[in-house]
Design a protein around this motif. Sequence first.
Motif, PDB file in Angstrom:
ATOM      1  N   ARG A 127     -11.124  22.074  17.605  1.00 24.02           N
ATOM      2  CA  ARG A 127      -9.699  21.879  17.296  1.00 24.02           C
ATOM      3  C   ARG A 127      -8.825  22.753  18.185  1.00 24.02           C
ATOM      4  NH1 ARG A 127      -7.079  23.030  11.294  1.00 24.02           N
ATOM      5  NH2 ARG A 127      -4.908  23.260  11.941  1.00 24.02           N
ATOM      6  N   ALA A 128      -9.213  24.006  18.373  1.00 26.59           N
ATOM      7  CA  ALA A 128      -8.408  24.914  19.186  1.00 26.59           C
ATOM      8  C   ALA A 128      -8.487  24.552  20.661  1.00 26.59           C
ATOM      9  CB  ALA A 128      -8.869  26.350  18.968  1.00 26.59           C
ATOM     10  N   ARG A 129      -9.651  24.194  21.132  1.00 29.20           N
ATOM     11  CA  ARG A 129      -9.761  23.945  22.574  1.00 29.20           C
ATOM     12  C   ARG A 129      -9.110  22.633  22.993  1.00 29.20           C
ATOM     13  NH1 ARG A 129     -15.522  21.764  24.517  1.00 29.20           N
ATOM     14  NH2 ARG A 129     -16.166  20.620  22.647  1.00 29.20           N
ATOM     15  N   LEU A 130      -8.899  21.714  22.047  1.00 31.10           N
ATOM     16  CA  LEU A 130      -8.123  20.524  22.394  1.00 31.10           C
ATOM     17  C   LEU A 130      -6.718  20.914  22.824  1.00 31.10           C
ATOM     18  CD1 LEU A 130      -9.162  17.980  19.621  1.00 31.10           C
ATOM     19  CD2 LEU A 130      -9.575  17.759  22.074  1.00 31.10           C
ATOM     20  N   ASP A 131      -6.133  21.877  22.117  1.00 33.75           N
ATOM     21  CA  ASP A 131      -4.799  22.343  22.488  1.00 33.75           C
ATOM     22  C   ASP A 131      -4.834  23.031  23.840  1.00 33.75           C
ATOM     23  OD1 ASP A 131      -4.105  21.454  20.016  1.00 33.75           O
ATOM     24  OD2 ASP A 131      -3.054  23.267  19.411  1.00 33.75           O
ATOM     25  N   VAL A 132      -5.812  23.917  24.016  1.00 33.69           N
ATOM     26  CA  VAL A 132      -5.885  24.674  25.258  1.00 33.69           C
ATOM     27  C   VAL A 132      -6.203  23.746  26.427  1.00 33.69           C
ATOM     28  CG1 VAL A 132      -7.209  26.460  26.464  1.00 33.69           C
ATOM     29  CG2 VAL A 132      -6.463  26.827  24.111  1.00 33.69           C
ATOM     30  N   PHE A 133      -7.032  22.731  26.179  1.00 36.42           N
ATOM     31  CA  PHE A 133      -7.326  21.775  27.243  1.00 36.42           C
ATOM     32  C   PHE A 133      -6.062  21.038  27.679  1.00 36.42           C
ATOM     33  CE2 PHE A 133      -8.340  17.389  28.514  1.00 36.42           C
ATOM     34  CZ  PHE A 133      -9.142  17.640  29.626  1.00 36.42           C
ATOM     35  N   ALA A 134      -5.223  20.653  26.718  1.00 31.87           N
ATOM     36  CA  ALA A 134      -3.986  19.960  27.061  1.00 31.87           C
ATOM     37  C   ALA A 134      -3.037  20.867  27.833  1.00 31.87           C
ATOM     38  CB  ALA A 134      -3.311  19.436  25.802  1.00 31.87           C
ATOM     39  N   ASP A 176     -11.041  12.326  26.694  1.00 32.58           N
ATOM     40  CA  ASP A 176     -11.216  12.158  28.133  1.00 32.58           C
ATOM     41  C   ASP A 176     -10.907  13.470  28.854  1.00 32.58           C
ATOM     42  OD1 ASP A 176     -11.520  10.330  30.532  1.00 32.58           O
ATOM     43  OD2 ASP A 176      -9.508  11.147  30.880  1.00 32.58           O
ATOM     44  N   ARG A 177     -11.709  13.807  29.842  1.00 38.37           N
ATOM     45  CA  ARG A 177     -11.542  15.056  30.581  1.00 38.37           C
ATOM     46  C   ARG A 177     -10.783  14.880  31.892  1.00 38.37           C
ATOM     47  NH1 ARG A 177     -14.565  19.522  29.200  1.00 38.37           N
ATOM     48  NH2 ARG A 177     -15.030  19.467  26.978  1.00 38.37           N
ATOM     49  N   GLY A 178     -10.200  13.708  32.092  1.00 37.08           N
ATOM     50  CA  GLY A 178      -9.393  13.520  33.288  1.00 37.08           C
ATOM     51  C   GLY A 178     -10.198  13.727  34.561  1.00 37.08           C
ATOM     52  N   PRO A 179      -9.668  14.529  35.490  1.00 37.23           N
ATOM     53  CA  PRO A 179     -10.380  14.724  36.771  1.00 37.23           C
ATOM     54  C   PRO A 179     -11.700  15.462  36.621  1.00 37.23           C
ATOM     55  CG  PRO A 179      -8.491  16.211  36.593  1.00 37.23           C
ATOM     56  CD  PRO A 179      -8.383  15.245  35.455  1.00 37.23           C
ATOM     57  N   ARG A 230     -19.417  10.079  31.047  1.00 32.51           N
ATOM     58  CA  ARG A 230     -19.251   8.741  30.485  1.00 32.51           C
ATOM     59  C   ARG A 230     -19.881   7.743  31.456  1.00 32.51           C
ATOM     60  NH1 ARG A 230     -13.897   8.911  32.913  1.00 32.51           N
ATOM     61  NH2 ARG A 230     -13.518   6.985  34.074  1.00 32.51           N
ATOM     62  N   TYR A 231     -20.095   6.516  30.938  1.00 33.83           N
ATOM     63  CA  TYR A 231     -20.681   5.450  31.744  1.00 33.83           C
ATOM     64  C   TYR A 231     -19.660   4.342  32.006  1.00 33.83           C
ATOM     65  CZ  TYR A 231     -24.893   7.730  29.931  1.00 33.83           C
ATOM     66  OH  TYR A 231     -25.841   8.646  29.571  1.00 33.83           O
ATOM     67  N   ALA A 273      -8.817   6.994  26.425  1.00 27.43           N
ATOM     68  CA  ALA A 273      -8.279   8.284  25.977  1.00 27.43           C
ATOM     69  C   ALA A 273      -9.347   9.127  25.303  1.00 27.43           C
ATOM     70  CB  ALA A 273      -7.102   8.073  25.026  1.00 27.43           C
ATOM     71  N   GLY A 274     -10.314   8.476  24.682  1.00 27.65           N
ATOM     72  CA  GLY A 274     -11.389   9.180  24.002  1.00 27.65           C
ATOM     73  C   GLY A 274     -12.598   8.278  23.881  1.00 27.65           C
ATOM     74  N   TYR A 275     -13.729   8.894  23.527  1.00 28.57           N
ATOM     75  CA  TYR A 275     -14.986   8.146  23.538  1.00 28.57           C
ATOM     76  C   TYR A 275     -15.857   8.568  22.362  1.00 28.57           C
ATOM     77  CZ  TYR A 275     -13.322   8.235  28.380  1.00 28.57           C
ATOM     78  OH  TYR A 275     -12.546   8.170  29.504  1.00 28.57           O
TER      79      TYR A 275
END
Length: 903
Positions: free
Chosen positions: A412-419, A648-651, A700-701, A706-708
């Motif tokens: 939950r916390a790292r979703l914020d930090v990732f954004a 999704d982790r983008g680049p 991912r394959y 946005a998410g998987y």
Amino acid sequence: MSVPVSAAQPDAVRRKVEAWLAENDPADAIALTARPDWPADPVLSVNGTRVRVVPCPTPLAARAALHDRADGERLVLLTELTDSELGDGLLAHLSKQTIRKIDPWDLVRQMFGGVKDLDPTLVRAGRWVANALSDHAPPDGWPAPPGAVLTRDHALRSLTAELLDLPAAELDDSGLLQWSTDASKQLRFTTLPDVVAEGVTAYLTGIAGRVAIPIMAAVRAGHGVDVIPLGLLAGLLWPTDGRAGQVEAAVGRTRLEPRFGGLTLTRDQAEALHEAAEAWVYRTVEAGDDGRAEAMRMLRRAETIATEIGITGLLGASTVLPSGFVQRLRAFADAVRLAVPAAGPAVPAAIARAQSALATVEAHRAAEPRRVETARMAVRLLRWLGTAEDPAPATLLDALHRQVRQDGWVDRARLDVFAGDPDPQVGEAYRLLHRAVDARRSRHDQQFASLLAAATGAETEPGALLRVEDVLDRVIQPIIDQGRRVLLLVMDGMSVAAATELAESVTRSGAWVELTPNGGPRTGVLAALPTVTEVSRCSLLSGRIAVGAQQAELKAFQQRYPTGRLLHKAALRAGAGSALDPEVLAALDDSSVLVVAAVVNTIDDALDRSDPGTTVWGEDTITAVGDLLTSAGDRVVVVVSDHGHVVDRGPEAVVLPSTSNENRWRPATEPAGDAEVTVTGSRVALAGGTVVLPWREEMRYGPRKAGYHGGATPAETVIPLLVLTAGDDSAVPGWAGAPVSSPDWWREPLPETPEAPAQPVSGARRRPRRPVEHQPEGLFDLMPAASTAAPAAATEPTPAAPDLVTALLASPRYAQRRDPRMPLADERVAALLRTLLGSGDRATLDTLAARAAIPAHRINGTLTALRRLLQVEGYPVLTVDPDGRTVHLNRALLIEQFELEPR
């Protein structure tokens, strides 16, 4: 020889003539002592009488004026001559047979309704007051005083209100600040003679305080419209705490003086102006959207002036300027960067410094809520990194519980930090932090995937492990067997991280109580494999491993519960004006329908076409949950999902080849790679019972979304389980009121240490998750700072703390105050007080509940009982801060009230 006198003011002459005519004097002329000079129109019309003003430098001029007087016309002779110089012959034609003086105070009496007496302090204020009252009298006249005496305050307040075009009731610091925003109203004041401007300023200082001096100085210098921005900066230029930036502040003060007309502000004046300007900002923001826009304009203007005078380095000290918030956030980011461990756990002292920097960010009144929330999450992750890493879990159940009780909160916390954060400097610190968190979480993910593959292949009995196909038998059926009806909410795609948010949202009001097995920590459910909807949801609703879409789910559920109702998204929808379909409401109300199951697709839908990583999942964002709970009645509510998800982790994403177009699983046509695991067994429902699943989140394959879901990470495989009742924590045998669910590092700051002193932002005083509500410009959270700040950092327990508690429990007064009908157990009192005493006399409600082993929903009632027990003679030993969640202990009062002597 005549004595030189001043020129007559037209208004003063008119007032004198009005008074003369009011006397019913039969004389045709009045002579006034004044310089024989009249630049205005010589003919006046006063109350219907034609009056001519004639300058008379000599007796001959006076005689000529009297000779040439027209019938019905009155004369005003302006002369510097004395009575003797004018002569008895001319005096005989004049009012009172003398040359009369223009007494400004006589005119003042007349202008204020003919009052009899003047306040002596008004006269001592100076002739300028009388002249100004005469020169600037409003068309409707001055307001009559309330009594027979014209007081200094009434006269000067009336004059000042007229000159400033400001209601008399608004002549205070806030009124002056608001007045300064209108350039048109300031124009009249800037043209006043110095003596009048200085006199009015002195009067305003007496009634509005010291703030009037710099305000009026800036107005006279032509910078009146910048008074509020200047005030916002003033507090930064007169530092009182010996902080850094003294030289920069001194230079800034010098550069600011011209904007106050050369006035050198005193520290008191600067402080008063600063406080008034900040108060204006707070009031204006509360006025609505227009007020917010006006406040933002002033804030931006202050920042522009700061750039012009070279003090941008001091803006971090401001609690309202947006640049100050950015500076504080950057200082916080520096602290985070230093606290991120290169290897091993994070250093407690560095984490404590980051906590201190966070406190300065939270204290900023222009703080953007979502960015502050991200900063809080960053500190939580630092505290998690500062905990020792436990040994690898021995069983799949242990790994599942780690995800529910620890790593789900990390997610939950790292979703914020990732954004991240829009500021690159802050974003870089978050990137480093996220990398460190990912390294540790990846080890956990690999451990989980290995245990998952081993347990699935071994076909071992689940034991205490709850599997998705067991939920109907092991959770739902026992509730029904106790005579209770059930509402089963299937939150498609909800991860453990999302469930922590949903649980907080649902239980916040106290209407719903969470239950856990035997009142212990939360547990979770293991999804079917691969973790896709057609497998795991169908297995959940079938009570066995199965594959299928909605029709298969409906058929299987109907076979299991012939009287039950399974509602998918289409069935929940209602027509205009209704939140839920009438048939749904009827089913929930029907006592013969033992189980109503509702599939809510909000989160899963977001994985395809929204942004699940930046959404706070609660009743506001999943409206169907709130609607269903409102209509649930006395049903026990069981909330589960079919699988979780990763974002999704983008680049950073890694796309691997696959013969399938699935995103997070593939057939085992090729051996598993380093970041994959091969899983086989009866719980694998696709690809012949053997699949390859990635255990790294960034893989991912298939096509980008946005998410998987589908893989072997615990974020996808561990299903959250929440059991809720409407206040009845004994509704389900074997289940009891849940304890505080968050781990210690989530809610409890590390203690401040001598090695980690508070580090204020240079010059400071002392998610980016999208909020549901729109935040215009990200301007203000105007609640008191305590409502948004993190709880105060705990301190090490003092040696006296255990003795103090022991002494309290043994004291006679404590024994007298115990309620024999509903006693609060001594061990519970001791646990609560030791928590407070060991945490700097402050602790959050969650911390108190967790440390004292009190169910989360009972802590408020327990605290009320403790307050009543300790509150002797009405003196509050325990108080709750304005944030509503932080409890403060008055240690000295506790000792005094119970006559304790700490040893």
